[in-house]
Scaffold this active site. Structure first.
Site, mmCIF file in Angstrom:
data_model
loop_
_atom_site.group_PDB
_atom_site.id
_atom_site.type_symbol
_atom_site.label_atom_id
_atom_site.label_comp_id
_atom_site.label_asym_id
_atom_site.label_seq_id
_atom_site.Cartn_x
_atom_site.Cartn_y
_atom_site.Cartn_z
ATOM 1 C CB THR A 62 -0.301 6.429 0.582
ATOM 2 O OG1 THR A 62 -1.190 5.323 0.558
ATOM 3 C CG2 THR A 62 -0.893 7.565 -0.213
ATOM 4 N NE ARG A 106 -8.499 8.573 -3.817
ATOM 5 C CZ ARG A 106 -7.897 8.276 -2.673
ATOM 6 N NH1 ARG A 106 -6.632 7.915 -2.645
ATOM 7 N NH2 ARG A 106 -8.547 8.359 -1.534
ATOM 8 C CB VAL A 107 -4.756 13.234 -5.575
ATOM 9 C CG1 VAL A 107 -3.904 13.704 -4.409
ATOM 10 C CG2 VAL A 107 -3.917 13.170 -6.856
ATOM 11 N N GLY A 108 -5.579 11.269 -2.940
ATOM 12 C CA GLY A 108 -6.221 11.248 -1.622
ATOM 13 C C GLY A 108 -5.688 12.349 -0.722
ATOM 14 C CG ASP A 109 -5.666 11.475 3.439
ATOM 15 O OD1 ASP A 109 -5.640 10.506 2.643
ATOM 16 O OD2 ASP A 109 -5.371 11.362 4.632
ATOM 17 C CB SER A 121 -0.918 0.000 1.225
ATOM 18 O OG SER A 121 -0.155 -0.141 2.398
ATOM 19 C CB THR A 132 -3.882 6.050 7.791
ATOM 20 O OG1 THR A 132 -3.984 4.979 6.836
ATOM 21 C CG2 THR A 132 -4.374 5.562 9.141
ATOM 22 N N GLY A 133 -6.479 6.183 6.065
ATOM 23 C CA GLY A 133 -7.874 5.797 5.852
ATOM 24 C C GLY A 133 -8.457 6.458 4.618
ATOM 25 C CG HIS A 134 -12.345 5.420 3.400
ATOM 26 N ND1 HIS A 134 -12.221 4.544 4.451
ATOM 27 C CD2 HIS A 134 -12.810 4.700 2.348
ATOM 28 C CE1 HIS A 134 -12.613 3.326 4.053
ATOM 29 N NE2 HIS A 134 -12.973 3.405 2.779
ATOM 30 N N GLY A 135 -9.242 8.834 2.279
ATOM 31 C CA GLY A 135 -8.703 10.175 2.107
ATOM 32 C C GLY A 135 -9.745 11.225 1.818
ATOM 33 C CB THR A 170 -1.255 6.312 4.361
ATOM 34 O OG1 THR A 170 -2.170 6.331 3.276
ATOM 35 C CG2 THR A 170 -0.275 7.448 4.258
HETATM 36 N N1 ASP Z 1 -5.344 7.904 3.011
HETATM 37 C C1 ASP Z 1 -4.977 7.108 1.866
HETATM 38 C C2 ASP Z 1 -5.700 7.610 0.664
HETATM 39 O O1 ASP Z 1 -6.839 8.011 0.767
HETATM 40 C C3 ASP Z 1 -5.206 5.669 2.012
HETATM 41 C C4 ASP Z 1 -5.038 5.053 3.387
HETATM 42 O O2 ASP Z 1 -4.355 5.588 4.232
HETATM 43 O O3 ASP Z 1 -5.617 4.022 3.657
HETATM 44 O O4 ASP Z 1 -5.167 7.543 -0.411
#
Ligand code: ASP
Length: 332
Positions: free
Chosen positions: A207, A217-220, A87, A240-243, A189
């Protein structure tokens, strides 16, 4: 007799005065001050289980009076370079078109920032982000421009798609269902924040983002304020998680601002998570499908963490050792 009594009284007052002066002087002594206002440093925190190995690398620098900035870069390079970690960096899962696109950012104690997003073919995006910060007039480069800059800086172009990740992607293509779940490792991440022995804070975040995301696509994680924020007067946080959910509330900036208002790192993470929870509910989404976790550290070396649901853990390394801690969570 009266004279003797006065003499004793005056002597007692004089010695009390002396004692007070000595006490005052003691408080001004930096040694004594640090006892009365204890600071735990150096210290480093990072997200998830791979944080243990990353912390160990960062600790080599921190324990040698090195800079937090150098420590966080060296630390997160460990999972970036490890193809088993699917990841982050090399070996990261690709997007829906089979392309490994990486996001990373870095921030130091002077609020210098650097970031790359949707960067392909470079194993260590965090080091490219650091050079964006140090060698470019900008703070963020994306896609082909980020790659061009990396190559100009001497980075090597490599295939980052390992056979394992390619196999998984081909399997995914059969249904092509994009459904990033909480805590299953099709994302994750590494975010790392550190306080060095000089009392300075820095952070890094890197990440491959959500597996099988749309191309571009770009996350947080590469967004300063969302996936990472450092204010050397106050503290640092990473996510971390759903950006998408983290960006919506500018999560890490929020955590640091809550610490500025006097909240402990723990309480600041809890309040930021409850803000996210509120917004998820407002939009009629299911909380159980979403995970966001924050970790935070303040100038005294106090730390905390909180997440939407169970399953998130983080690693802490200080002079007492390196350990993995299960974060407390909202959805019981
Ligand atoms: N935060 C990351 C993203 O949204 C992914 C993750 O940390 O699980 O790309």
């Amino acid at each position: 007799m009266a004279n003797r009594r006065n003499f004793l009284k005056n002597t007692a007052l004089a010695s009390a005065g002396l004692a007070f002066t000595a006490f005052k002087r003691n408080l001004e002594d930096p040694e004594i001050k640090s006892i009365s206002n204890k600071i735990t440093k150096p210290i480093v925190l990072s997200t998830w289980r791979f944080g243990i190995e990353a912390n160990a690398e960062a600790w080599k620098i921190l324990n040698n009076n090195g800079k937090a900035l150098d420590a966080v870069e060296a630390g997160v390079k460990i999972p970036e370079g490890n193809p088993e970690e699917r990841s982050v960096g090399y070996g990261g899962r690709p997007d829906r078109d089979g392309r490994v696109t990486l996001d990373a950012c870095i921030m130091d104690e002077l609020s210098n920032i650097g970031s790359v997003a949707c960067l392909e073919y470079i194993k260590h995006p965090i080091s490219v982000a650091r050079l964006v910060m140090e060698k470019s007039p900008h703070v963020m480069l994306v896609g082909d421009g980020a790659l061009q800059f990396a190559l100009e800086q001497g980075f090597k172009k490599e295939n980052l798609l390992t056979p394992e990740s390619e196999k998984e992607w081909k399997e995914w293509l059969k249904t092509s269902e994009y459904l990033p779940k909480a805590n299953i490792e099709n994302h994750d991440t590494i975010g790392m924040i550190a306080l060095d022995s000089h009392g300075n804070l820095s952070g890094a975040c890197t990440t491959s983002g959500m597996a099988f995301k749309m191309h571009g696509r770009v996350g947080d994680s590469p967004i300063i304020g969302a996936g990472l924020f450092v204010d050397n007067e106050i503290g640092a946080a990473t996510a971390t998680g759903h950006g998408e959910e983290v960006i919506r509330v500018v999560g890490c900036h929020l955590v640091v601002e809550l610490m500025r208002q006097g909240k402990s790192p723990q309480k600041a993470c809890e309040e930021a998570v409850s803000r996210i929870v509120k917004k998820i509910k407002l939009r009629g989404k299911e909380l159980k499908d979403i995970q966001v976790g924050f970790i935070a550290l303040n100038k005294k070396g106090e730390y905390g963490s909180y997440c939407v649901q169970g399953g998130f853990n983080y690693a802490v390394h200080d002079a007492t050792g390196n350990r993995l801690i299960d974060a407390n969570y909202h959805l019981k």
